[in-house]
Design an enzyme around this catalytic site. Sequence first.
Site, PDB file in Angstrom:
ATOM      1  N   CYS A  84       0.817  -1.222   0.000  1.00 46.93           N
ATOM      2  CA  CYS A  84       0.000   0.000   0.000  1.00 46.93           C
ATOM      3  C   CYS A  84       0.847   1.267   0.000  1.00 46.93           C
ATOM      4  O   CYS A  84       0.321   2.358  -0.225  1.00 46.93           O
ATOM      5  CB  CYS A  84      -0.965  -0.012   1.169  1.00 46.93           C
ATOM      6  SG  CYS A  84      -2.041  -1.464   1.111  1.00 46.93           S
ATOM      7  N   HIS A 336      -9.127   3.713  -2.194  1.00 46.27           N
ATOM      8  CA  HIS A 336      -7.764   3.198  -2.013  1.00 46.27           C
ATOM      9  C   HIS A 336      -7.372   2.297  -3.184  1.00 46.27           C
ATOM     10  O   HIS A 336      -7.266   1.082  -3.032  1.00 46.27           O
ATOM     11  CB  HIS A 336      -7.692   2.449  -0.672  1.00 46.27           C
ATOM     12  CG  HIS A 336      -6.338   1.948  -0.289  1.00 46.27           C
ATOM     13  ND1 HIS A 336      -5.157   2.509  -0.744  1.00 46.27           N
ATOM     14  CD2 HIS A 336      -5.967   0.915   0.522  1.00 46.27           C
ATOM     15  CE1 HIS A 336      -4.138   1.841  -0.227  1.00 46.27           C
ATOM     16  NE2 HIS A 336      -4.593   0.877   0.534  1.00 46.27           N
TER      17      HIS A 336
END
Lengths: 401, 401, 126, 126
Positions: A84, A336
């Site tokens: 991430c 995201h």
Amino acid sequence: MTDANVVGVGMTAFGVHGSTLPDLFAEAALPALDDAGATADDVDAFYLGNAMGGQIEGESHLAPTLASHIGLAGVPCQRYEDACATSSNAFKNAVRAVEAGQHDVVLVGGVERCSPETGKETDAMTRIFASAAHGAYERPTGLTFPGVFALLTKRHMHEYGTTPEQLAAVAVKNHRHGSLNPRAHFGSETTVDEVLSGPVVADPFRLHDCCPFSDGAAAAVVASADAAETLSGDPVRVAGVGHATDIVPIADKAHPSATQAARDAAGQAYEAAGVGPDDVDVVELHDCFTGAEVLATEALGLVEDGEGGPAAAAGRTSLGGEIPVNPSGGLKAKGHPIGATGVAQVVELTEQLRGDADSRQVEAADVGLAHNLGGDAATTIVSVLESVPRRDSDQRGEVAR
Amino acid sequence: MTDANVVGVGMTAFGVHGSTLPDLFAEAALPALDDAGATADDVDAFYLGNAMGGQIEGESHLAPTLASHIGLAGVPCQRYEDACATSSNAFKNAVRAVEAGQHDVVLVGGVERCSPETGKETDAMTRIFASAAHGAYERPTGLTFPGVFALLTKRHMHEYGTTPEQLAAVAVKNHRHGSLNPRAHFGSETTVDEVLSGPVVADPFRLHDCCPFSDGAAAAVVASADAAETLSGDPVRVAGVGHATDIVPIADKAHPSATQAARDAAGQAYEAAGVGPDDVDVVELHDCFTGAEVLATEALGLVEDGEGGPAAAAGRTSLGGEIPVNPSGGLKAKGHPIGATGVAQVVELTEQLRGDADSRQVEAADVGLAHNLGGDAATTIVSVLESVPRRDSDQRGEVAR
Amino acid sequence: MSESLDAYRSDGRLTTNGWRAALEDGVLLGQACADCEHVTAAPKAACARCGSRDLSTVQLPEEGTVYSVSRIEVAPAGFDAPYHVGLVTLGDARLTARLSDAAEIGDSVSFQNAVTTPEGPAPRFG
Amino acid sequence: MSESLDAYRSDGRLTTNGWRAALEDGVLLGQACADCEHVTAAPKAACARCGSRDLSTVQLPEEGTVYSVSRIEVAPAGFDAPYHVGLVTLGDARLTARLSDAAEIGDSVSFQNAVTTPEGPAPRFG
Ligand SMILES: [Zn+2]
Ligand SMILES: [Zn+2]
């Protein structure tokens, strides 16, 4: 060493997109070049973040493909992957190359498609996200990414008395912020009751404690001080970038809920920028789950350890509060798309520091901080950006000549 | 700017391995640290190349996982992916960080498992390798990676009269070299007849024109000039690194068989090193297919355009010839665990320039060149390494103090 | 190190394959660092805390307490939710494990066996 | 640009999805650069040769000559070997295509239709 500056930014709306990765990326990259006032010829190198294009869409060698697609063929291209924190890693390396004088103007970007539009449903995508955990040791237990942060958050609740209602307050705040952001995946507000009545994903997290599976892209043009003078985009200065890696797996971390990598990276970034947490006006941080935001506000020194939950519930981290966190809506509401998230934080901070953030503008925002976390809380990159007094554009035209 | 030096190297045998990626990588990285005389505390950062761990083994966020596995937790970690040029890209960025003084000692490594031991058979692995082609435009035609180089080579045969026998001569040479390398995937020699009677993979390439699906890892420690003085490993100087990206897809390249990115990257590397092709004593280049070696010897300026095939057939590029190419056996015989290949070239050159290459040693090897290509001939990284006169070790001990 | 653990080591090191084989035999292996005394329950080539390679292979205690726990209700492909995953304190080590039942932080749990999954074996406590 | 091609463009640009839709309709689209005159047969947001965004959508010639060709005998999962893949010169453009038969460099070929594959449509020439 020269200063690195963000001189142009662009991003797509985050949400569900049917475009290919090259087309999606172009929607962020071309506006970023335009915002910088840069043409393809001005760009010396390309730093790409894409985390899981191989697993999700069977794509690799994307950096040269995307470069060709947007007219940058020829320049050196590199793709970063760090779960991430993928495109923050690209950003860090781009900044370092500019600071060293190795390149004058570089394009940094991130792109990812994670929504079911890719053909991957929740169970497949949950497995793909779990690829960032320890393969032989953590994955066989069935640990998921919500599960990683659930373990950290449950421990934090035990240590400090953080409550489910405080976690829900983070979701409510970020949904409210997201409702002010036309690029957010979720445009609607939510309530503590709604959060607390959702289905459990990984206890203590319910559906609304979790960020969505999003598609999207974000891009930024980074330039040296000299190059920034020759381009028309309003610069924001990169004052400091910190990068630290904690132990994998989480069981071996000294104090898992402390997220030590965030503390280390923040310390580096603050020191490089010559500022401290009290100087920060606006924060974009990695709220993949509500508990992650609570832990991050503490690790970054924005609130005392144990005060992350109460601070969110009391509105201290809301727009209009003492230290607005995630005015964009954060990962929670903005969305995201893994490899795009780090650069999207830079896009939001750039707009905030330029005073261009419309109804979600933080007042007198001069120092912004981005916090991007990857893997099982093992990697964190923290960047401090600072506003630059706007130059008179007529004068600037002459300086450039 | 300081010089970057390779001060320690290590690699596994290339072939078939049943270990996990962390264990396999440790077999290269720990010996590299030992060869450098460096402990975990000496290492400031980690640059990893892994191309397809996501698609092949469902692994991401590998850089922090590998760092923790070998005792480097804490340092900033970044993973690069640029198809077959993956770990050369990691090497380039590591060298740049050291040259800029951003880090003093870094570990660079690559690891990949591509053999059927991974559970992926030829058709699955062929699709995974094709992930580096243009997704929407090239992959639907059924173009494979052998196919990409087959198209370039068929055109080269048309343009210059290169023959299948000349291609086979490349395979024969590299198998012979590989038979001298205990770490090579293939330890046996082959003949032109054997190559020409193998099954076709992608015309004009038969089985023995193609590199194998290999597992393996390679690692190098890169240090600044000052740091190299304090470490006990014999240094090799990184004299120049070039990196260029050509157009994706191949149909749009101006002259596909010219492999322009290799010419551009070589030009940069030669200029930085202040040498030309005539100064190079030993070459490790990207012979994923026999035709790729022919094209590369021309693009690097080692032979005239069109002379790559005849030069191989005449033994000009053999050990003992005028410019030995791929003394390690190259990708063809040493093997090609994708993400490990670029650093493995650096390992071979380091041993050659140190004079430690045993029966495959190139005489008077002072200047070495590595050429690593990624994707559909779109990316090339060329590195020039130079030997450093061996210091007396007693004297050196004092310098370090 | 007990000699009986040698079978799980190769070239003097506990590899992941050895750790898995032991787990499947019902033997919970860890590594103790001679330099910083950190004990890990994961197979490592060096100490994650201090970088030392001076690790001895040790058999971990089979009784411990829950350090943290989560009930997973959205599972990866190949896993059937719900199930419980926990961090378990075992003497000087902390282990990631499947828990056979719901548990609270501080609960006592003991090693049961290895659970077989598409990702390999995992220790199960209850 | 012919108005009839507008249906394949979005926001004034030929996207990959538009290029695919045209191909499936039997229309071979490319883009011509106003700045350097490069013509590409691939969907692009900018000119791959010069970086210009001033691209017009053009219909490519359907007759061309083989620039290079390979017979693929080891295919990716989802494809059945053997088959032929070629680079085909079409006026000012060069196209990557499936060829329906064996061919030599310099052979004349013409556009037949789109072949459907697990990776999307590809132009077939023969
Ligand atoms: Zn230790
Ligand atoms: Zn053009």
